[in-house]
Write an enzyme that holds these catalytic residues in place. Structure first.
Site, PDB file in Angstrom:
ATOM      1  N   GLY A  46       0.880  -1.349  -0.062  1.00 30.14           N
ATOM      2  CA  GLY A  46      -0.027  -0.023  -0.068  1.00 30.14           C
ATOM      3  C   GLY A  46       0.735   1.322  -0.047  1.00 30.14           C
ATOM      4  N   GLN A  51       2.900   9.882   1.336  1.00 32.15           N
ATOM      5  CA  GLN A  51       4.298   9.406   1.280  1.00 32.15           C
ATOM      6  C   GLN A  51       5.017   9.585   0.021  1.00 32.15           C
ATOM      7  OE1 GLN A  51       2.477   5.340   1.926  1.00 32.15           O
ATOM      8  NE2 GLN A  51       4.530   4.989   3.117  1.00 32.15           N
ATOM      9  N   CYS A  92       6.089  -0.229   6.894  1.00 36.98           N
ATOM     10  CA  CYS A  92       5.842   0.717   6.261  1.00 36.98           C
ATOM     11  C   CYS A  92       6.946   1.024   5.312  1.00 36.98           C
ATOM     12  CB  CYS A  92       5.553   2.010   6.999  1.00 36.98           C
ATOM     13  SG  CYS A  92       4.776   3.583   6.378  1.00 36.98           S
ATOM     14  N   LEU A  93       6.473   1.528   4.069  1.00 35.81           N
ATOM     15  CA  LEU A  93       7.657   1.958   2.912  1.00 35.81           C
ATOM     16  C   LEU A  93       8.365   3.256   3.517  1.00 35.81           C
ATOM     17  CD1 LEU A  93       5.888   1.210  -0.515  1.00 35.81           C
ATOM     18  CD2 LEU A  93       7.526  -0.071   0.916  1.00 35.81           C
ATOM     19  N   HIS A 134      -4.059   1.355   7.793  1.00 39.70           N
ATOM     20  CA  HIS A 134      -2.680   1.996   7.719  1.00 39.70           C
ATOM     21  C   HIS A 134      -2.509   3.173   6.730  1.00 39.70           C
ATOM     22  CE1 HIS A 134       1.850   1.269   7.892  1.00 39.70           C
ATOM     23  NE2 HIS A 134       1.552   2.252   6.836  1.00 39.70           N
ATOM     24  N   GLU A 135      -2.803   2.801   5.418  1.00 41.57           N
ATOM     25  CA  GLU A 135      -2.740   3.871   4.548  1.00 41.57           C
ATOM     26  C   GLU A 135      -3.682   4.889   4.724  1.00 41.57           C
ATOM     27  OE1 GLU A 135      -0.447   3.667   2.755  1.00 41.57           O
ATOM     28  OE2 GLU A 135      -0.287   1.369   3.024  1.00 41.57           O
ATOM     29  N   HIS A 138      -1.948   7.643   7.263  1.00 40.57           N
ATOM     30  CA  HIS A 138      -1.204   8.351   6.527  1.00 40.57           C
ATOM     31  C   HIS A 138      -1.707   9.604   6.012  1.00 40.57           C
ATOM     32  CE1 HIS A 138       2.670   6.055   6.159  1.00 40.57           C
ATOM     33  NE2 HIS A 138       2.115   4.978   5.782  1.00 40.57           N
TER      34      HIS A 138
HETATM   35 NI    NI Z   1       2.788   3.194   5.486  1.00 41.96          NI
END
Ligand code: NI
Length: 169
Positions: A46, A51, A92-93, A134-135, A138
């Site tokens: 995701g 991000q 998380c990226l 989670h997304e 963000h």
């Molecule tokens: Ni993330």
């Protein structure tokens, strides 16, 4: 299409609150394509626009094994949550190499626009439900490590800053 740079925690831009997407136009469609390319390249499941330093309410997800079930959620809103919550391990990226447990609803129903601007409602459970929550965090400027203890968070900040210094030098 092009790969977009992903902001890394504790970059303060990760804490900006995203604004609604005004129109699903050519600019947004290009952004969606670039975000998918960036997410698949980074082997993520995701990615939120936040991000990649675009502060509009847009997320892309693909939790499938085959990486062939792209899901676009524009202006997502949670309209229902399950009564039950569980702790799942998340990564998380924007916080590479860090995995820890976060409590999330087992299932959520989300209304959003798809990549063509059509309204839809999806019901998510399992890994998809975790990923959606989670997304969506963000988009509110919240990174998953903020659910952890202040001690853990400080350790992660120190580790990330070291990593970023090492990459620059
Ligand atoms: Ni993330």
């Amino acid at each position: 299409m092009s790969l977009l740079p992903i902001l890394c925690y504790p970059d303060p831009r990760l804490h900006k609150v995203a604004k609604p997407v005004q129109a699903v136009d050519a600019r947004i469609k290009t952004l969606i394509a670039d975000m998918f390319e960036t997410m698949y390249d980074a082997k993520g499941i995701g990615l939120a626009a936040t991000q990649v330093d675009v502060h509009e309410r847009l997320i892309v997800i693909d939790t499938s094994e085959q990486r062939d079930q792209p899901l676009v959620l524009i202006n997502p809103e949670i309209v229902w949550t399950s009564a039950d919550k569980h702790v799942n391990e998340e990564g998380c990226l924007s916080v590479p190499g860090i995995y820890d447990g976060v409590e999330r609803f087992d299932a959520v129903r989300v209304s959003a626009l798809d990549g063509d601007g059509a309204a839809r409602t999806i019901e998510a459970q399992g890994m998809l439900a975790v990923c959606v929550q989670h997304e969506m965090d963000h988009l509110l400027g919240k990174v998953f490590v903020e659910y952890l203890s202040p001690l853990k968070r400080d350790r992660i900040k120190t580790k990330m800053r070291k990593l970023q210094r090492a990459e620059r030098s």
